[in-house]
Design an enzyme around this catalytic site. Structure first.
Site, PDB file in Angstrom:
ATOM      1  N   ASP A  71      -8.581   1.702   4.746  1.00 25.56           N
ATOM      2  CA  ASP A  71      -9.010   0.326   4.995  1.00 25.56           C
ATOM      3  C   ASP A  71      -9.671  -0.123   3.708  1.00 25.56           C
ATOM      4  OD1 ASP A  71      -9.130  -1.766   7.116  1.00 25.56           O
ATOM      5  OD2 ASP A  71     -11.221  -1.786   6.484  1.00 25.56           O
ATOM      6  N   SER A  72      -9.306  -1.315   3.272  1.00 31.08           N
ATOM      7  CA  SER A  72      -9.755  -1.714   1.950  1.00 31.08           C
ATOM      8  C   SER A  72     -10.022  -3.201   1.913  1.00 31.08           C
ATOM      9  CB  SER A  72      -8.685  -1.336   0.921  1.00 31.08           C
ATOM     10  OG  SER A  72      -7.422  -1.801   1.352  1.00 31.08           O
ATOM     11  N   LYS A 115       0.840  -1.207   0.000  1.00 31.04           N
ATOM     12  CA  LYS A 115       0.000   0.000   0.000  1.00 31.04           C
ATOM     13  C   LYS A 115       0.873   1.255   0.000  1.00 31.04           C
ATOM     14  CE  LYS A 115      -4.055  -1.695   2.548  1.00 31.04           C
ATOM     15  NZ  LYS A 115      -4.881  -1.389   3.726  1.00 31.04           N
ATOM     16  N   ARG A 163      -8.105   2.402  -4.557  1.00 28.35           N
ATOM     17  CA  ARG A 163      -7.245   3.273  -3.754  1.00 28.35           C
ATOM     18  C   ARG A 163      -6.988   4.585  -4.492  1.00 28.35           C
ATOM     19  NH1 ARG A 163      -4.233  -0.535  -2.709  1.00 28.35           N
ATOM     20  NH2 ARG A 163      -5.496  -1.184  -0.947  1.00 28.35           N
ATOM     21  N   ASP A 191      -5.269  -9.366  -6.098  1.00 28.18           N
ATOM     22  CA  ASP A 191      -4.984  -8.817  -7.436  1.00 28.18           C
ATOM     23  C   ASP A 191      -4.888  -9.869  -8.544  1.00 28.18           C
ATOM     24  OD1 ASP A 191      -5.065  -6.145  -6.824  1.00 28.18           O
ATOM     25  OD2 ASP A 191      -2.911  -5.942  -6.529  1.00 28.18           O
ATOM     26  N   LYS A 247      -3.041  -0.133 -12.790  1.00 21.01           N
ATOM     27  CA  LYS A 247      -3.789  -0.338 -11.538  1.00 21.01           C
ATOM     28  C   LYS A 247      -3.870   0.973 -10.750  1.00 21.01           C
ATOM     29  CE  LYS A 247      -4.074  -2.584  -7.089  1.00 21.01           C
ATOM     30  NZ  LYS A 247      -3.445  -3.279  -5.986  1.00 21.01           N
TER      31      LYS A 247
HETATM   32  P1  IMP Z   1      -6.447  -3.818   5.385  1.00 21.21           P
HETATM   33  O1  IMP Z   1      -4.956  -3.740   5.435  1.00 21.21           O
HETATM   34  O2  IMP Z   1      -7.085  -4.113   6.689  1.00 21.21           O
HETATM   35  O3  IMP Z   1      -7.040  -2.645   4.679  1.00 21.21           O
HETATM   36  O4  IMP Z   1      -6.802  -5.116   4.529  1.00 21.21           O
HETATM   37  C1  IMP Z   1      -6.687  -5.058   3.178  1.00 21.21           C
HETATM   38  C2  IMP Z   1      -6.813  -6.455   2.593  1.00 21.21           C
HETATM   39  O5  IMP Z   1      -7.747  -6.393   1.522  1.00 21.21           O
HETATM   40  C3  IMP Z   1      -5.490  -6.896   1.993  1.00 21.21           C
HETATM   41  O6  IMP Z   1      -4.769  -7.715   2.865  1.00 21.21           O
HETATM   42  C4  IMP Z   1      -5.921  -7.642   0.745  1.00 21.21           C
HETATM   43  O7  IMP Z   1      -6.251  -8.955   1.073  1.00 21.21           O
HETATM   44  C5  IMP Z   1      -7.194  -6.906   0.339  1.00 21.21           C
HETATM   45  N1  IMP Z   1      -6.901  -5.779  -0.572  1.00 21.21           N
HETATM   46  C6  IMP Z   1      -7.062  -4.448  -0.322  1.00 21.21           C
HETATM   47  N2  IMP Z   1      -6.655  -3.706  -1.359  1.00 21.21           N
HETATM   48  C7  IMP Z   1      -6.209  -4.571  -2.280  1.00 21.21           C
HETATM   49  C8  IMP Z   1      -5.627  -4.389  -3.563  1.00 21.21           C
HETATM   50  O8  IMP Z   1      -5.404  -3.285  -4.068  1.00 21.21           O
HETATM   51  N3  IMP Z   1      -5.314  -5.524  -4.205  1.00 21.21           N
HETATM   52  C9  IMP Z   1      -5.517  -6.766  -3.701  1.00 21.21           C
HETATM   53  N4  IMP Z   1      -6.017  -7.004  -2.500  1.00 21.21           N
HETATM   54  C10 IMP Z   1      -6.375  -5.895  -1.778  1.00 21.21           C
END
Ligand code: IMP
Length: 208
Positions: free
Chosen positions: A69-70, A12, A180, A154, A174
């Protein structure tokens, strides 16, 4: 402008850098600030978790902080893995196991529509929430992982309008259309209205 990003996810940080540095901003990671404080990501929405991370990191670092958060939402699975994306395969899980579990659940399913979601929150130096924005990218899940770019889900996510997965597409692509990138574009517009405009425009110029 110096922007502190509250994440310990190196992928990230790399993406935030690639999107923000062409606009003249420097990105400082949580690691460079002494490490991310422990945050219990127990919110039921991406927004709640992003806000929690931003506020707690701002209190720990004594400066304004942006946090994301994603995760991935698969329509036919009622939005799974959602806020549990990072922990989908349970304790001791990792990106590979999370993806294998998801593709296993989707085996034989026709409806493979999915979207990536990203919430970005900003907290001030006193740990008060200043705002939260959301970005999404729609697409579908491939049958099997393809490509080595990116991280997480991804290799199996095909963004709408493309045939390759985020694992196969160049990072610049991407970073132009991802959840994001879209959240960041909104965050810059809303949180830093005086800053140069348009993360996506910046990246387009880079590609040209
Ligand atoms: P966070 O760090 O709690 O936001 O969890 C994010 C999780 O969502 C990551 O560990 C990935 O499994 C998934 N994720 C979020 N953004 C992406 C991305 O851009 N590509 C692929 N997986 C993503």
């Amino acid at each position: 402008m110096k922007i502190v990003i509250a994440t310990s996810n190196a992928h990230k940080v790399q993406e935030f850098r690639a999107m923000l540095e062409p606009l003249g901003h420097s990105v400082v990671s949580a690691g460079e600030m002494g490490g991310m404080p422990p945050v219990d990501e127990d919110g039921s929405t991406f927004e709640e978790n992003a806000a929690k991370k931003a506020c707690q990191a701002a209190l720990a670092f004594h400066c304004p902080v942006m946090a994301d958060d994603s995760g991935l939402e698969v329509i036919a699975l009622g939005g799974e893995p959602g806020v549990l994306s990072a922990r989908y395969a349970g304790e001791g899980g990792n990106d590979g196991r999370n993806l294998a579990k998801l593709l296993g659940k989707l085996q034989g399913m026709e409806d493979r529509r999915a979207r990536f979601v990203c919430a970005i929150a900003l907290a001030d130096a006193q740990g008060r929430l200043q705002g939260c924005v959301r970005g999404e990218v729609q697409g579908h899940m491939a049958d099997a992982p393809r490509g080595k770019e990116g991280f997480g889900y991804d290799p199996a996510f095909v963004p709408q309008g493309y045939e390759q997965t985020f694992g196969e597409l160049p990072p610049q692509v991407k970073n132009r259309l991802s959840h994001r990138a879209r959240a960041l574009e909104q965050a810059i517009r809303q949180f830093f209205p005086d800053a140069p405009r348009g993360a996506r425009e910046g990246n387009r110029q880079e590609e040209a």
